[in-house]
Enzyme design. Structure first.
Site, PDB file in Angstrom:
ATOM      1  N   HIS A  98      -3.107  24.705  -1.582  1.00 58.19           N
ATOM      2  CA  HIS A  98      -3.661  23.915  -2.675  1.00 58.19           C
ATOM      3  C   HIS A  98      -5.125  23.522  -2.468  1.00 58.19           C
ATOM      4  CE1 HIS A  98      -1.681  21.448  -6.154  1.00 58.19           C
ATOM      5  NE2 HIS A  98      -2.724  22.115  -6.560  1.00 58.19           N
ATOM      6  N   ASP A 125       3.190  18.378  -8.560  1.00 56.48           N
ATOM      7  CA  ASP A 125       3.137  18.460  -7.090  1.00 56.48           C
ATOM      8  C   ASP A 125       4.037  17.387  -6.484  1.00 56.48           C
ATOM      9  OD1 ASP A 125       2.255  18.790  -4.439  1.00 56.48           O
ATOM     10  OD2 ASP A 125       0.142  18.937  -5.018  1.00 56.48           O
ATOM     11  N   HIS A 127       3.177  16.157  -3.741  1.00 51.65           N
ATOM     12  CA  HIS A 127       2.145  15.354  -3.084  1.00 51.65           C
ATOM     13  C   HIS A 127       1.054  15.020  -4.104  1.00 51.65           C
ATOM     14  CE1 HIS A 127       3.983  18.334  -0.346  1.00 51.65           C
ATOM     15  NE2 HIS A 127       4.118  17.299   0.474  1.00 51.65           N
ATOM     16  N   ASP A 129      -2.279  14.958  -3.149  1.00 53.28           N
ATOM     17  CA  ASP A 129      -3.493  15.655  -2.705  1.00 53.28           C
ATOM     18  C   ASP A 129      -4.734  14.806  -2.960  1.00 53.28           C
ATOM     19  OD1 ASP A 129      -1.634  17.563  -2.139  1.00 53.28           O
ATOM     20  OD2 ASP A 129      -2.398  19.086  -3.504  1.00 53.28           O
ATOM     21  N   HIS A 142      -5.623  20.876   2.206  1.00 48.17           N
ATOM     22  CA  HIS A 142      -4.802  21.007   0.990  1.00 48.17           C
ATOM     23  C   HIS A 142      -4.285  19.657   0.494  1.00 48.17           C
ATOM     24  CE1 HIS A 142      -0.487  21.704   2.891  1.00 48.17           C
ATOM     25  NE2 HIS A 142      -1.152  20.756   3.506  1.00 48.17           N
ATOM     26  N   ASP A 229       1.852  23.247  -8.132  1.00 43.47           N
ATOM     27  CA  ASP A 229       2.248  23.420  -6.728  1.00 43.47           C
ATOM     28  C   ASP A 229       3.760  23.626  -6.722  1.00 43.47           C
ATOM     29  OD1 ASP A 229       2.973  23.038  -4.017  1.00 43.47           O
ATOM     30  OD2 ASP A 229       1.220  21.758  -3.680  1.00 43.47           O
ATOM     31  N   ASP A 231       5.848  23.306  -4.542  1.00 43.85           N
ATOM     32  CA  ASP A 231       6.642  22.310  -3.809  1.00 43.85           C
ATOM     33  C   ASP A 231       6.995  21.091  -4.671  1.00 43.85           C
ATOM     34  OD1 ASP A 231       4.515  20.421  -3.599  1.00 43.85           O
ATOM     35  OD2 ASP A 231       3.913  21.160  -1.623  1.00 43.85           O
ATOM     36  N   GLU A 274       0.857  27.469  -3.093  1.00 41.35           N
ATOM     37  CA  GLU A 274       1.797  27.126  -2.006  1.00 41.35           C
ATOM     38  C   GLU A 274       3.067  27.978  -1.981  1.00 41.35           C
ATOM     39  OE1 GLU A 274       1.017  25.085   0.485  1.00 41.35           O
ATOM     40  OE2 GLU A 274      -0.713  23.945  -0.290  1.00 41.35           O
TER      41      GLU A 274
HETATM   42 MN   LIG Z   1      -0.375  20.255  -3.544  1.00 43.25          MN
END
Ligand SMILES: [Mn+2]
Length: 302
Positions: A98, A125, A127, A129, A142, A229, A231, A274
């Site tokens: 990312h 995402d 996360h 980021d 990332h 993303d 994830d 990712e």
């Molecule tokens: Mn990310």
């Protein structure tokens, strides 16, 4: 629509190898046929984004690991994205980790500044980021990409593509977050980023989260960028990721979000990041990602 595919085999921003093979996995999973079947015209960006072989590079500053090779790749990418936008083609950036969003968002920010158009970012995402080198527990870039695009972080990252904030943080909506670092939470609040966590999704449902995103938070902008993303999905659906976090989006939740974003009609660019085929099971993560991107690009059930 003309879609330009841009491969970015970057793995310097993550802590796990293999994500550099993401573009290959997405191609293997049929991204081209999925998009052409929807009636889109595909273009290949044949110029290469410079990403050196990982074993040839030095880690450098442990708070901003592999800064130099990430900058190179992101500089190249920002130019390719900007040119794609200027030529009227929808850039579909295939990562890579990312950290490449720093390049994508730099290119978009420069484009929209010149075009004098307003835009927003939908960041899907696990996360946020939104770390800076000071708040990042790992030093992995990332986890800093979105903050850098909003003007926060290492100056080499924030100035990439021009010394201005590429995106107004109040025009960022994060969906699916469930793993945010302590200092990162402060960064998000201070900057005024909208975050729909998994708890918000439990409470409101995806339909309401999508509605609030598109009507209340990003209702006034002219164009949207979707940063996907993989994830964000639950690891049971998308196991081929470097930083899996349990309790993620279901297949249906994300599909519905992508369909809703597609129906909105303002998306002008997207990236998928990712995908890590080394950690995957029979390429199922890339196959799922392709289905999600098809929905974003106009595929509907009926
Ligand atoms: Mn990310």
């Amino acid at each position: 629509m003309t879609i330009r595919l841009i491969d970015v085999p970057m793995d310097f921003g993550a802590n796990r190898r293999g994500v550099d093979m993401g573009p290959s996995a997405l191609r293997q999973a049929g991204i081209k046929s999925a998009l052409t079947q929807l009636g889109h015209h595909l273009e290949e960006e044949k110029r290469t984004v410079r990403v050196p072989i990982a074993d040839h590079a030095e880690e450098g500053d442990p708070q901003v690991k592999f800064l130099a090779p990430i900058l190179k790749g992101c500089e190249d990418l920002s130019v390719l994205v900007r040119e794609s936008m200027a030529g009227g083609a929808f850039p579909l950036v295939m990562g890579g980790d990312h950290s490449i969003a720093i390049g994508t968002l730099a290119g978009l920010g420069a484009h929209y500044k010149t075009a004098n158009q307003t835009w927003g970012v939908v960041w899907i995402d696990a996360h946020a980021d939104f770390n800076t080198p000071e708040t990042s527990p790992s030093g992995n870039v990332h986890g800093m990409g979105l903050a850098a695009a909003a003007g926060l972080g290492h100056p080499a990252l924030t100035r990439l593509g021009g010394d201005f904030a590429k995106i107004d943080p109040r025009r960022i909506v994060i969906i699916g977050a469930r793993d945010i670092d302590t200092g990162e939470k402060q960064n998000l609040k201070q900057a005024g980023v909208t975050v729909f966590t998994m708890a918000d999704l439990d409470r409101l449902g995806m339909a309401e989260v999508a509605r609030r995103t598109l009507e209340e938070h990003l209702g006034s902008v002219q164009a949207l960028h979707v940063s996907f993303d993989v994830d964000s999905l639950d690891p049971e659906v998308a196991p081929g990721v470097g930083t899996p976090v349990r309790g993620g989006l279901t297949y249906r939740e994300l599909h519905f979000l992508m369909e809703t974003l597609g129906a909105d009609g303002r998306a002008r660019s997207a990236e998928v990041v990712e995908v890590n085929p080394i950690l995957d099971i029979r390429n199922q993560t890339a196959l799922t990602a392709v289905e999600m991107l098809a929905s974003l690009m106009g595929d509907t059930i009926l």
